[in-house]
Design an enzyme around this catalytic site. Structure first.
Site: not given
Length: 176
Positions: A57, A88, A170
């Protein structure tokens, strides 16, 4: 190497990452092809020639990806060479990279209660921060929010931590 966002009981405070924590870690900045949108995240160097692991993402839909080595400050353009939206994860290749320090990855099992430190580009500030916490779950599930053309998704089997993990972290490491 997936990590869930911090739980609502997080009480950790982040501080600047140490030089040791920055080894093999990169800051990722993306430009998206709509409304002058941009994004930020973190990645882990897998090879000296510039293969970088990050969260899917972080780079999904990006028209350009700029990656800065936290240890040296050198900046590279990157391309996505592999990805798995379901898990992911994305693999980037840095253009013209060589001699990079790769991240140290261990293979011991995480346990609930383990002390950990999340390292990343918190808030997209362009500097690495470190947030201490503990592992609170090994089977967490989260549903991401839809952002622009990127739909929401549900991730399962995640490590949940009380570390103050925020947007921009992230793709970064969770050290034990």
């Amino acid at each position: 190497l997936k990590r869930a966002h911090s739980s609502s009981t997080a009480c950790a405070v982040s501080s600047p990452a140490t030089a040791e924590q920055a080894k093999g870690v990169v800051l990722i900045d993306t430009a998206l092809p709509y409304q002058n949108a941009s994004g930020a995240g973190t990645g882990m160097v897998l090879t000296a020639s510039g293969e970088v692991l990050t969260s899917y993402h972080v780079v999904k839909g990006a028209s350009t990806i700029k990656v800065t080595d936290a240890e040296t400050g050198n900046t590279y353009q990157a391309t996505v060479v592999g990805s798995d939206q379901t898990d992911d994860v994305a693999l980037l290749q840095l253009q013209g990279a060589s001699g990079l320090t790769s991240i140290k990855i261990d293979n011991d099992q995480a346990s609930v209660g383990d002390k950990v430190t999340a390292v990343g580009n918190a808030g997209g500030t362009g500097t690495l921060s470190a947030a201490k916490g503990t592992v609170s779950s090994l089977q967490a599930s989260i549903t991401t929010a839809a952002e622009g053309p990127v739909p929401s998704e549900t991730l399962t089997g995640m490590i949940e931590t009380t570390a103050d993990v925020v947007s921009g972290d992230s793709g970064g490491p969770l050290y034990d």
